[in-house]
Design a protein around this motif. Structure first.
Motif, PDB file in Angstrom:
ATOM      1  N   HIS A   1      39.453  32.122  35.559  1.00  0.00           N
ATOM      2  CA  HIS A   1      39.112  30.999  36.276  1.00  0.00           C
ATOM      3  C   HIS A   1      39.826  29.754  35.503  1.00  0.00           C
ATOM      4  N   GLN A   2      40.497  29.804  34.117  1.00  0.00           N
ATOM      5  CA  GLN A   2      41.090  28.617  33.610  1.00  0.00           C
ATOM      6  C   GLN A   2      42.514  29.070  33.073  1.00  0.00           C
ATOM      7  N   LEU A   3      43.227  28.215  33.003  1.00  0.00           N
ATOM      8  CA  LEU A   3      44.684  28.211  32.590  1.00  0.00           C
ATOM      9  C   LEU A   3      44.724  28.738  31.042  1.00  0.00           C
ATOM     10  N   VAL A   4      43.781  28.187  30.304  1.00  0.00           N
ATOM     11  CA  VAL A   4      43.555  28.419  28.940  1.00  0.00           C
ATOM     12  C   VAL A   4      43.127  29.851  28.720  1.00  0.00           C
ATOM     13  N   GLN A   5      42.497  30.474  29.457  1.00  0.00           N
ATOM     14  CA  GLN A   5      41.886  31.708  29.426  1.00  0.00           C
ATOM     15  C   GLN A   5      43.014  32.731  29.712  1.00  0.00           C
ATOM     16  N   VAL A   6      44.009  32.320  30.613  1.00  0.00           N
ATOM     17  CA  VAL A   6      45.273  33.077  30.763  1.00  0.00           C
ATOM     18  C   VAL A   6      46.130  33.177  29.521  1.00  0.00           C
ATOM     19  N   PHE A   7      46.354  32.104  28.744  1.00  0.00           N
ATOM     20  CA  PHE A   7      46.957  32.020  27.629  1.00  0.00           C
ATOM     21  C   PHE A   7      46.423  32.762  26.458  1.00  0.00           C
ATOM     22  N   SER A   8      45.157  32.806  26.567  1.00  0.00           N
ATOM     23  CA  SER A   8      44.542  33.746  25.511  1.00  0.00           C
ATOM     24  C   SER A   8      44.786  35.300  25.821  1.00  0.00           C
ATOM     25  N   ALA A   9      44.344  35.552  27.112  1.00  0.00           N
ATOM     26  CA  ALA A   9      44.456  37.009  27.517  1.00  0.00           C
ATOM     27  C   ALA A   9      45.934  37.565  27.215  1.00  0.00           C
ATOM     28  N   VAL A  10      47.082  36.629  27.745  1.00  0.00           N
ATOM     29  CA  VAL A  10      48.351  37.120  27.475  1.00  0.00           C
ATOM     30  C   VAL A  10      48.956  37.167  26.018  1.00  0.00           C
ATOM     31  N   GLU A  11      48.505  36.245  25.241  1.00  0.00           N
ATOM     32  CA  GLU A  11      49.133  35.963  24.010  1.00  0.00           C
ATOM     33  C   GLU A  11      48.500  36.898  23.008  1.00  0.00           C
ATOM     34  N   TYR A  12      47.416  37.083  23.101  1.00  0.00           N
ATOM     35  CA  TYR A  12      46.707  37.707  22.118  1.00  0.00           C
ATOM     36  C   TYR A  12      46.379  39.072  22.318  1.00  0.00           C
ATOM     37  N   ASP A  13      46.792  39.529  23.289  1.00  0.00           N
ATOM     38  CA  ASP A  13      46.672  41.235  23.489  1.00  0.00           C
ATOM     39  C   ASP A  13      47.642  42.116  22.793  1.00  0.00           C
ATOM     40  N   ARG A  14      47.530  43.093  22.289  1.00  0.00           N
ATOM     41  CA  ARG A  14      48.350  43.939  21.889  1.00  0.00           C
ATOM     42  C   ARG A  14      49.513  44.353  22.644  1.00  0.00           C
ATOM     43  N   GLU A  15      49.151  44.697  23.894  1.00  0.00           N
ATOM     44  CA  GLU A  15      50.080  45.338  24.720  1.00  0.00           C
ATOM     45  C   GLU A  15      50.229  44.459  25.882  1.00  0.00           C
ATOM     46  N   PRO A  16      51.514  44.537  26.573  1.00  0.00           N
ATOM     47  CA  PRO A  16      51.787  43.520  27.665  1.00  0.00           C
ATOM     48  C   PRO A  16      50.822  43.694  28.532  1.00  0.00           C
ATOM     49  N   LEU A  17      50.681  42.657  29.720  1.00  0.00           N
ATOM     50  CA  LEU A  17      49.917  42.697  30.649  1.00  0.00           C
ATOM     51  C   LEU A  17      50.763  43.234  31.925  1.00  0.00           C
ATOM     52  N   ASP A  18      50.439  44.220  32.563  1.00  0.00           N
ATOM     53  CA  ASP A  18      51.405  44.864  33.581  1.00  0.00           C
ATOM     54  C   ASP A  18      51.498  43.758  34.501  1.00  0.00           C
ATOM     55  N   LEU A  19      50.158  43.137  35.138  1.00  0.00           N
ATOM     56  CA  LEU A  19      50.651  42.364  36.321  1.00  0.00           C
ATOM     57  C   LEU A  19      49.588  41.007  36.036  1.00  0.00           C
ATOM     58  N   LEU A  20      50.293  39.909  36.412  1.00  0.00           N
ATOM     59  CA  LEU A  20      49.370  38.557  36.482  1.00  0.00           C
ATOM     60  C   LEU A  20      49.508  38.070  37.968  1.00  0.00           C
ATOM     61  N   ILE A  21      48.404  38.155  38.395  1.00  0.00           N
ATOM     62  CA  ILE A  21      48.296  37.352  39.818  1.00  0.00           C
ATOM     63  C   ILE A  21      47.460  35.894  39.618  1.00  0.00           C
ATOM     64  N   ILE A  22      48.195  34.814  39.924  1.00  0.00           N
ATOM     65  CA  ILE A  22      47.795  33.627  39.755  1.00  0.00           C
ATOM     66  C   ILE A  22      47.914  32.594  40.613  1.00  0.00           C
ATOM     67  N   ASN A  23      47.054  31.692  40.797  1.00  0.00           N
ATOM     68  CA  ASN A  23      47.082  30.791  41.767  1.00  0.00           C
ATOM     69  C   ASN A  23      47.911  29.307  41.132  1.00  0.00           C
ATOM     70  N   ALA A  24      48.869  28.949  41.797  1.00  0.00           N
ATOM     71  CA  ALA A  24      49.579  27.734  41.256  1.00  0.00           C
ATOM     72  C   ALA A  24      48.798  26.639  41.167  1.00  0.00           C
ATOM     73  N   SER A  25      47.669  26.542  41.810  1.00  0.00           N
ATOM     74  CA  SER A  25      46.903  25.302  41.697  1.00  0.00           C
ATOM     75  C   SER A  25      46.278  25.364  40.396  1.00  0.00           C
ATOM     76  N   LEU A  26      46.417  26.199  39.259  1.00  0.00           N
ATOM     77  CA  LEU A  26      45.768  26.132  38.138  1.00  0.00           C
ATOM     78  C   LEU A  26      46.668  25.228  37.272  1.00  0.00           C
ATOM     79  N   VAL A  27      47.849  24.982  37.663  1.00  0.00           N
ATOM     80  CA  VAL A  27      48.516  24.043  36.805  1.00  0.00           C
ATOM     81  C   VAL A  27      48.769  22.750  37.489  1.00  0.00           C
ATOM     82  N   LYS A  28      48.117  22.404  38.412  1.00  0.00           N
ATOM     83  CA  LYS A  28      48.255  21.180  39.436  1.00  0.00           C
ATOM     84  C   LYS A  28      47.690  19.948  38.439  1.00  0.00           C
TER      85      LYS A  28
END
Length: 146
Positions: A44-71
């Motif tokens: 539910h937070q953009l910072v969580q997305v950054f952590s999940a994407v950047e610190y995982d060993r293997e790439p994420l297959d799909l990110l479904i994200i609401n644009a309002s998170l960066v509003k």
């Protein structure tokens, strides 16, 4: 009416849903479950997305994200998704700023942008068909028993 193609879901696909609204995350997850996908992490937070994407060993297959998170934040979500090697595919929805049609496919089909406030079942079905045809997704299909 568009004929629905039934795809055998790849249960090894890693999917991340990011939206501030708990109900929206649940609805998207429920629709993906209905399509046969269960390896889903709701955030539910953009910072969580950054952590999940950047610190995982293997790439994420799909990110479904609401644009309002960066509003209200000076951040280019499209470039983040397009240029990030840790994200194979992305759907950015509720993107009112770009004046896009209900579903816009960008170069190499890596990023889809939707003006819809919430992706509907038809949009998710179309999206998963694209993700499933990716060679990496097809390779990973053998990782988890069908």
């Amino acid at each position: 009416m568009i004929a629905r193609m039934r795809i055998r879901p790849n249960k090894a696909l890693r999917i991340l849903i990011a939206d501030e609204q708990h109900f929206y995350r649940l609805r998207i997850e429920r629709d993906l479950n209905h399509l046969g996908y269960y390896r889903i992490a709701p955030l539910h937070q953009l910072v969580q997305v950054f952590s999940a994407v950047e610190y995982d060993r293997e790439p994420l297959d799909l990110l479904i994200i609401n644009a309002s998170l960066v509003k209200g934040v000076k951040f280019d979500l499209f470039s983040f998704c397009m240029d990030n090697p840790h994200i194979r595919y992305a759907l950015i929805y509720d993107d009112q700023q770009r004046g896009v049609p209900s579903l816009l496919v960008c170069r190499q089909d890596k990023v889809l942008i939707s003006a819809l406030p919430l992706p509907d079942f038809e949009t998710l079905t179309h999206l998963m068909a694209k993700v499933e045809t990716c060679p990496v997704a097809q390779e990973r299909n053998g990782e988890v028993g069908a």
